[in-house]
Write a protein that holds these residues in place. Structure first.
Motif, PDB file in Angstrom:
ATOM      1  N   UNK A 187       0.867  -1.181   0.000  1.00  0.00           N
ATOM      2  CA  UNK A 187       0.000   0.000   0.000  1.00  0.00           C
ATOM      3  C   UNK A 187       0.902   1.229   0.000  1.00  0.00           C
ATOM      4  N   UNK A 188       0.300   2.410  -0.072  1.00  0.00           N
ATOM      5  CA  UNK A 188       1.120   3.621  -0.099  1.00  0.00           C
ATOM      6  C   UNK A 188       1.806   3.849   1.243  1.00  0.00           C
ATOM      7  N   UNK A 189       1.347   3.136   2.258  1.00  0.00           N
ATOM      8  CA  UNK A 189       1.983   3.289   3.569  1.00  0.00           C
ATOM      9  C   UNK A 189       3.079   2.253   3.782  1.00  0.00           C
ATOM     10  N   UNK A 235      -2.648   6.734  -5.123  1.00  0.00           N
ATOM     11  CA  UNK A 235      -2.292   7.849  -4.243  1.00  0.00           C
ATOM     12  C   UNK A 235      -3.179   7.909  -3.019  1.00  0.00           C
ATOM     13  N   UNK A 236      -2.756   8.692  -2.068  1.00  0.00           N
ATOM     14  CA  UNK A 236      -3.570   8.925  -0.878  1.00  0.00           C
ATOM     15  C   UNK A 236      -3.396   7.835   0.158  1.00  0.00           C
ATOM     16  N   UNK A 237      -4.022   8.057   1.296  1.00  0.00           N
ATOM     17  CA  UNK A 237      -3.918   7.092   2.378  1.00  0.00           C
ATOM     18  C   UNK A 237      -4.639   5.810   1.974  1.00  0.00           C
TER      19      UNK A 237
END
Lengths: 437, 292
Positions: free
Chosen positions: B40-42, B255-257
């Protein structure tokens, strides 16, 4: 440049409003903030504090609170960073990935949830146990993560939607200026009357699907998510019946044509321009309307939140969160609880029509009396009354990606490309797919 | 040259190489690796093999994006190859005040895409200038849904791309036109060729390499189109996101959380392969024509 500032604020609060719509007087018993954190001795070090688009409108207030905190805790220096709402998610993601989140972060539950889910934040149930009882329970609960114990934020401020309406346009449409709509059916009926009277020069309502659709379903008792928080459940016959009414309204010209994909900031602009007659939104928007469109503000009346048959009302919560990775966790916790204490929240609520998240502060006569009888005072009283029984109705899983997947189908339904039931079924499937990944 | 040390050329190359490695090669490698994970983006993520690519094959949104991007390419590239050439022919003449017109045609190139998007969305809104004009002239009775119908939205975005690129490609053509030998044109004129025949049989063949260059640049730009659709639709890609392009979908996914970095990387690789394939195709077609 008041209008430019106003626009930025509108943009900020539009999103913040949709996410938090609530302001709290973090009425804490800990007025210095120092004792709520674990550890002994005076606090020291630097605390970085990140907010969502509060500059420049609230610069004086925030800097004032920071100054007071620093005076009470001479060893601590607070560095305030304010980021615009646009791109905030990207910045937070990058910071979280790099392990450089600020010591205190201002977030709403939907923004916070993906990060909370990764276990990035301090559990306030234990870290701030002393002050938990001071806060409105519903607001405190907003920062819990389904299936995970604890609560990850201190509620800061709350908003509870009211219905603003343009009395001038009400008169033109032959509607009673003392009787704003209170139910969804009334809202659509008044919207229709307004749009018919406007003949294209003004309209009744803006759908602002992005801001309201899912909340409005919840207000009508539609279950949004199953108990496990994994499967979406809002494709019920009641929801389909409500969507069918929206479809009829769009086809019947109740909404402006281009409004289908527009968000709450466009709705705010349209209301300020006198292009729409009804504006259900957080009362904090009264301040913005006054700044940007004084004439519209003068003509604005305010009524209670639009509700369904059971009278369920919604509130939005903004919170302060402390990452576990904070190098100065003790001072960060102290500052967060100080920022959200009763006194500071009360002062904030007097600048902008938001509500404190501290129960004691909410009892302050300022929120219960009509005061000078102004629209702001009425809005304040109405929303304070609502807060007592309001809930944060939108589950934290309804993040931006789920929202986009759902609204895509609802927009197609409004255009008549999908039937209401089919659109909801597809919306649920699309939302499930996003939530599963 | 014998006194030179082996590393001297590398010293000159080093800055550009460092930039290329840091900002292109490493991120590209990273994207390739990510595309094989469920990151994930995290952060985080596990190796999932070709799962992301299998998912792509069944992803309606991805295919819709691909279809819209292909449509964009097929319509915009020919326009961008021809229109700027015609404008360049117009402003090539050395007459008084021509500098003004050149500047006017070039000005959209320097305008910010966001500002341009805002202006176009005002122009194309249901009560905007274009609709008012069309209604005023009784061409239409109901406003055209430029911003709320996927096809119209794409058409508007295409018009914006052509408008924005007109000046840029015009300058490229002006440079190429300046290199067309006057003697050839004069010889054709002496042989009795009119303006159209001179253009068609002398100018166009000589401009062919430039046209290929413009087509390649425009095709790559079209494959990556995002800002036009995003700004015109206020970030929504139209009702139901039906006017989405590949880059729009990649951005939305990655993008984004909570964004899916792994899956978005797989889409990016698909875009890369498509763009590369396109460039190779254009080059091949060109070389084949030259050989013929």
């Amino acid at each position: 440049m008041p209008s430019f500032r106003g626009l930025r604020l509108v943009a900020a609060v539009a999103v913040v409003g949709s996410l938090t719509t609530a302001c709290g007087l973090g009425g804490s018993s800990d007025e210095t903030g120092g004792s709520s954190a674990s550890g002994k001795g005076p606090l020291k070090g630097t605390v970085t504090f990140e907010t969502l688009q509060l500059k420049p409108t609230f610069t004086k207030y925030v800097e004032g609170v920071i100054g007071d905190f620093e005076k009470k805790n001479p060893g601590v220096k607070v560095k305030w960073i304010d980021i615009p709402f646009q791109g905030a998610q990207e910045k937070l993601t990058a910071d979280a990935g790099a392990g450089t989140l600020p010591d205190v972060v201002n977030l709403n539950p939907q923004f916070a949830q993906p990060l909370e889910n990764k276990g990035l934040f301090v559990d306030m149930d234990s870290a701030a146990a002393k002050i938990k009882g001071d806060y409105v329970p519903g607001a405190w609960k907003a920062f819990t993560v389904p299936g995970r114990p604890g609560s990850y934020g201190i509620p800061w401020y709350l908003t509870s939607e009211v219905t603003m309406y343009n009395k001038g346009l009400f008169k033109k449409a032959g509607l009673d200026t003392a009787k704003p709509p209170t139910t969804f059916d009334d809202l659509l009926a008044d919207g229709k009357a307004l749009s018919e009277a406007g003949k294209g020069s003004f309209y009744g309502i803006h759908p602002a699907l992005e801001n309201r659709f899912i909340t409005d379903l919840a207000k009508q008792g539609v279950p949004l998510l199953d108990a496990d928080g994994k499967k979406w459940t809002f494709n019920t016959p009641e929801a389909a019946a409500y969507l069918a009414k929206l479809v009829k309204a769009y086809k019947g010209g109740v909404y402006p044509k281009d409004s289908l994909t527009q968000d709450h900031s466009k709705e705010t602009e349209a209301y300020q321009a006198g292009n729409i007659g009804l504006f259900p939104s957080g009362p904090n928007f009264l301040t913005i309307i006054k700044q940007n469109a004084p004439k519209i503000a003068e003509a604005t009346g305010v009524g209670p939140q639009i509700t369904g048959p059971e009278g369920i009302t919604n509130m939005s919560v903004m919170g302060l969160l402390v990452p576990k990775a904070s190098k100065n966790q003790r001072a960060a916790l102290a500052f967060a609880s100080y920022m959200a204490n009763s006194k500071n929240q009360l002062a904030f609520s007097k600048i902008v029509t938001v509500l404190p998240s501290v129960s004691k502060a909410l009892e302050n006569p300022y929120f219960t009396a009509e005061g000078d009888g102004s629209v702001d005072a009425q809005a304040r009283r109405i929303s304070a009354e609502q807060i007592a029984k309001a809930q944060s109705l939108v589950p934290v899983q309804y993040d931006d990606r789920v929202k986009q997947a759902v609204l895509a189908k609802i927009q197609l339904a409004l255009q008549g490309k999908l039937g209401p039931k089919k659109a909801l079924d597809e919306a649920v499937a699309a939302a499930d797919a996003v939530t599963a990944h | 040259m014998t006194g030179r040390r082996w590393y001297v050329p590398w010293l000159f190359l080093a800055p550009a190489l460092a930039v290329a490695i840091t900002f292109f090669i490493v991120p590209f490698g990273n994207t390739a690796v990510l595309s094989l994970t469920d990151a994930s983006t995290l952060g985080g993520g596990h190796f999932t093999g070709l799962d992301n690519f299998r998912r792509l094959a069944h992803d309606d949104q991805f295919w819709l994006s691909l279809r819209n991007t292909a449509l964009y390419l097929v319509i915009v590239v020919p326009l961008v190859v021809t229109l700027p050439l015609l404008v360049a022919l117009l402003v090539q003449r050395r007459i008084a005040g021509i500098g003004f017109f050149r500047a006017v045609y070039y000005s959209p190139v320097v305008a910010s895409m966001v500002v341009a998007g805002l202006i176009w969305s005002w122009l194309l809104s249901s009560d905007g200038m274009v609709n008012s004009l069309l209604r005023g002239l009784h061409v239409v009775t109901e406003p055209i849904p430029f911003l709320t119908d996927a096809h119209w939205l794409l058409a508007g975005a295409m018009a914006m791309t052509v408008w924005k690129g007109l000046g840029y490609y015009m300058v490229i053509y002006l440079a190429a036109l300046a290199n067309v030998p006057r003697s050839l044109l004069e010889a054709a004129e002496v042989d009795g060729a009119g303006a159209v025949r001179r253009f068609w049989h002398v100018t166009v063949p000589l401009l062919r390499p430039t046209m290929i260059l413009v087509a390649t640049l425009a095709a790559i730009a079209c494959a990556k189109v995002f800002a036009e659709v995003y700004t015109l639709s206020g970030g929504s890609a139209g009702p139901g996101g039906e006017a989405r392009t590949l880059v729009y979908t990649i951005r939305e996914t990655g993008l984004g959380l909570g964004g899916e970095a792994g899956y978005a990387s797989a889409m990016s690789l698909a875009l890369f392969v498509a763009t590369l394939g396109l460039s190779v195709l254009v080059t091949r077609l060109n070389s084949r024509e030259e050989q013929a």
